[in-house]
Design a protein around this motif. Structure first.
Motif, PDB file in Angstrom:
ATOM      1  N   SER A 185       0.812  -1.241   0.000  1.00  0.00           N
ATOM      2  CA  SER A 185       0.000   0.000   0.000  1.00  0.00           C
ATOM      3  C   SER A 185       0.832   1.272   0.000  1.00  0.00           C
ATOM      4  O   SER A 185       0.428   2.294   0.548  1.00  0.00           O
ATOM      5  CB  SER A 185      -0.954   0.008   1.204  1.00  0.00           C
ATOM      6  N   GLY A 186       2.014   1.203  -0.610  1.00  0.00           N
ATOM      7  CA  GLY A 186       2.838   2.399  -0.743  1.00  0.00           C
ATOM      8  C   GLY A 186       4.068   2.427   0.133  1.00  0.00           C
ATOM      9  O   GLY A 186       4.839   3.387   0.089  1.00  0.00           O
ATOM     10  N   ALA A 220      -0.985   7.259  -2.358  1.00  0.00           N
ATOM     11  CA  ALA A 220      -0.842   8.564  -3.017  1.00  0.00           C
ATOM     12  C   ALA A 220       0.603   9.047  -2.996  1.00  0.00           C
ATOM     13  O   ALA A 220       1.117   9.541  -4.011  1.00  0.00           O
ATOM     14  CB  ALA A 220      -1.752   9.595  -2.346  1.00  0.00           C
ATOM     15  N   LYS A 221       1.285   8.896  -1.855  1.00  0.00           N
ATOM     16  CA  LYS A 221       2.687   9.348  -1.773  1.00  0.00           C
ATOM     17  C   LYS A 221       3.589   8.494  -2.663  1.00  0.00           C
ATOM     18  O   LYS A 221       4.557   9.005  -3.234  1.00  0.00           O
ATOM     19  CB  LYS A 221       3.162   9.318  -0.321  1.00  0.00           C
ATOM     20  N   ALA A 222       3.286   7.225  -2.762  1.00  0.00           N
ATOM     21  CA  ALA A 222       4.068   6.358  -3.647  1.00  0.00           C
ATOM     22  C   ALA A 222       3.874   6.763  -5.108  1.00  0.00           C
ATOM     23  O   ALA A 222       4.831   6.800  -5.885  1.00  0.00           O
ATOM     24  CB  ALA A 222       3.660   4.901  -3.434  1.00  0.00           C
ATOM     25  N   ILE A 223       2.645   7.093  -5.470  1.00  0.00           N
ATOM     26  CA  ILE A 223       2.377   7.567  -6.835  1.00  0.00           C
ATOM     27  C   ILE A 223       3.094   8.888  -7.081  1.00  0.00           C
ATOM     28  O   ILE A 223       3.666   9.110  -8.153  1.00  0.00           O
ATOM     29  CB  ILE A 223       0.853   7.705  -7.072  1.00  0.00           C
ATOM     30  N   GLN A 224       3.090   9.748  -6.065  1.00  0.00           N
ATOM     31  CA  GLN A 224       3.789  11.037  -6.177  1.00  0.00           C
ATOM     32  C   GLN A 224       5.276  10.808  -6.463  1.00  0.00           C
ATOM     33  O   GLN A 224       5.878  11.500  -7.293  1.00  0.00           O
ATOM     34  CB  GLN A 224       3.604  11.809  -4.871  1.00  0.00           C
ATOM     35  N   PHE A 225       5.874   9.838  -5.782  1.00  0.00           N
ATOM     36  CA  PHE A 225       7.279   9.493  -6.039  1.00  0.00           C
ATOM     37  C   PHE A 225       7.456   9.025  -7.487  1.00  0.00           C
ATOM     38  O   PHE A 225       8.416   9.407  -8.167  1.00  0.00           O
ATOM     39  CB  PHE A 225       7.735   8.387  -5.078  1.00  0.00           C
ATOM     40  N   MET A 226       6.517   8.222  -7.972  1.00  0.00           N
ATOM     41  CA  MET A 226       6.625   7.678  -9.329  1.00  0.00           C
ATOM     42  C   MET A 226       6.439   8.746 -10.402  1.00  0.00           C
ATOM     43  O   MET A 226       6.928   8.592 -11.525  1.00  0.00           O
ATOM     44  CB  MET A 226       5.601   6.555  -9.540  1.00  0.00           C
ATOM     45  N   GLU A 227       5.738   9.827 -10.063  1.00  0.00           N
ATOM     46  CA  GLU A 227       5.575  10.919 -11.033  1.00  0.00           C
ATOM     47  C   GLU A 227       6.930  11.414 -11.533  1.00  0.00           C
ATOM     48  O   GLU A 227       7.115  11.655 -12.729  1.00  0.00           O
ATOM     49  CB  GLU A 227       4.836  12.097 -10.392  1.00  0.00           C
ATOM     50  N   ALA A 268       0.122  14.691 -11.529  1.00  0.00           N
ATOM     51  CA  ALA A 268      -1.052  14.038 -10.943  1.00  0.00           C
ATOM     52  C   ALA A 268      -2.258  14.126 -11.886  1.00  0.00           C
ATOM     53  O   ALA A 268      -3.046  13.180 -12.003  1.00  0.00           O
ATOM     54  CB  ALA A 268      -1.393  14.677  -9.600  1.00  0.00           C
ATOM     55  N   GLU A 269      -2.393  15.256 -12.563  1.00  0.00           N
ATOM     56  CA  GLU A 269      -3.528  15.454 -13.477  1.00  0.00           C
ATOM     57  C   GLU A 269      -3.497  14.484 -14.663  1.00  0.00           C
ATOM     58  O   GLU A 269      -4.516  14.222 -15.280  1.00  0.00           O
ATOM     59  CB  GLU A 269      -3.550  16.890 -14.011  1.00  0.00           C
ATOM     60  N   GLN A 270      -2.308  13.971 -14.972  1.00  0.00           N
ATOM     61  CA  GLN A 270      -2.151  13.082 -16.136  1.00  0.00           C
ATOM     62  C   GLN A 270      -2.261  11.605 -15.769  1.00  0.00           C
ATOM     63  O   GLN A 270      -1.970  10.734 -16.577  1.00  0.00           O
ATOM     64  CB  GLN A 270      -0.794  13.337 -16.796  1.00  0.00           C
ATOM     65  N   MET A 280      -5.338   7.524  -2.867  1.00  0.00           N
ATOM     66  CA  MET A 280      -4.909   7.433  -4.264  1.00  0.00           C
ATOM     67  C   MET A 280      -5.998   7.981  -5.193  1.00  0.00           C
ATOM     68  O   MET A 280      -5.707   8.724  -6.141  1.00  0.00           O
ATOM     69  CB  MET A 280      -4.599   5.968  -4.593  1.00  0.00           C
ATOM     70  N   LEU A 281      -7.245   7.638  -4.906  1.00  0.00           N
ATOM     71  CA  LEU A 281      -8.350   8.115  -5.736  1.00  0.00           C
ATOM     72  C   LEU A 281      -8.557   9.619  -5.583  1.00  0.00           C
ATOM     73  O   LEU A 281      -8.901  10.313  -6.542  1.00  0.00           O
ATOM     74  CB  LEU A 281      -9.636   7.354  -5.386  1.00  0.00           C
TER      75      LEU A 281
END
Length: 263
Positions: free
Chosen positions: A67-68, A189-196, A203-205, A218-219
């Motif tokens: 979960s991140g 969400a923080k893990a996704i932020q790192f992957m950006e 995030a918008e993409q 995340m949602l």
């Protein structure tokens, strides 16, 4: 809006109730990958319970585990790691020592450790993930996640107690019988932020698919958030879009509309 990356929860989202990726969903994801769009799983699962689906989808991307709390690249090299603090781990273990009838599981890097290898919940989790737990050592220090499984009423009481004692930790049920504990800094969400930064997207993409409360942040974060038809109403209300359920190609329906195949 043009989307440049897709992040998806696994259980109840990518997988149907038989823990499989349906043929149409697999085809839709592979078509997106072929267009150069990264498809990245974001799951509470440990790494080796994610890799079979990575291989099936033939994606060369990283995966977000626990979960991140841990991100690994395609070679299972750690890119990002958030551990439970030593003192918190010690205090949690002291409290959990009174709950030996429950299945108490510690996830550390690539390893899964359990307090009771014959507990029915441990055996069921082994069936679901295809993994085998090891007996937990006493000197475990680096832990990404603790998962306690058992009767829903017992889990609910334990959740209330732990939340009172550890308000600074992330403690939530991923389903009524599964209670997860992590460092509060470990979120999808923080893990996704790192992957950006790794993927050079914003995030918008991003499109994110999820079905449960551990997908909530995340949602809320993604540019296009999609709740599965099997999600609780609270999750559907947060998402920008609701698709069909995980048995009816919910992911495929969205990907086919967002990334049409041009002959």
């Amino acid at each position: 809006m043009l989307y440049h990356a897709v992040f998806s929860d696994i259980d109840g989202t990518l997988l149907n109730d038989q823990h499989q990726i349906t043929p149409r969903t697999e085809q839709a994801i592979k078509a997106v990958i072929k267009q150069g769009i990264p498809f990245i799983p974001v799951s509470a699962r440990p790494p080796y319970a994610i890799t079979p689906y990575i291989h099936q989808l033939q994606t060369e991307q990283a995966m977000i585990c626990y979960s991140g709390a841990l991100i690994l690249d395609k070679n299972l090299t750690a890119l990002y790691s958030v551990l439970i603090e030593q003192n918190d781990l010690r205090l949690l273990n002291q409290i959990l020592a009174d709950y030996t009838d429950l299945s108490i599981n510690h996830y550390a890097w690539l390893n899964w450790f359990s307090n009771d290898l014959s507990n029915p919940w441990t055996l069921q989790e082994s069936q679901i993930t295809g993994l085998q737990a090891e007996l937990a050592p006493k000197d475990l220090t680096e832990v990404h996640k603790i998962l306690v499984m058992g009767d829903a009423e017992k889990i609910q009481r334990l959740e209330q107690k732990l939340k009172q004692n550890f308000p600074h930790l992330s403690i939530h049920c991923s389903k009524p019988e599964y209670l997860e504990m992590m460092n509060k800094a470990a979120t999808k969400a923080k893990a996704i932020q790192f992957m950006e930064n790794q993927l050079n997207v914003t995030a918008e993409q991003i499109i994110a698919f999820g079905d449960n409360f551990n997908d909530l942040d995340m949602l809320q974060y993604a540019g296009l958030s999609v709740a599965m038809g099997n999600s609780p109403d609270e999750i559907k209300q947060v998402a920008k879009q609701v698709t069909a359920n995980n048995n009816e190609d919910g992911i495929a329906l969205v990907l086919e509309s967002q990334f049409p195949i041009i002959d």
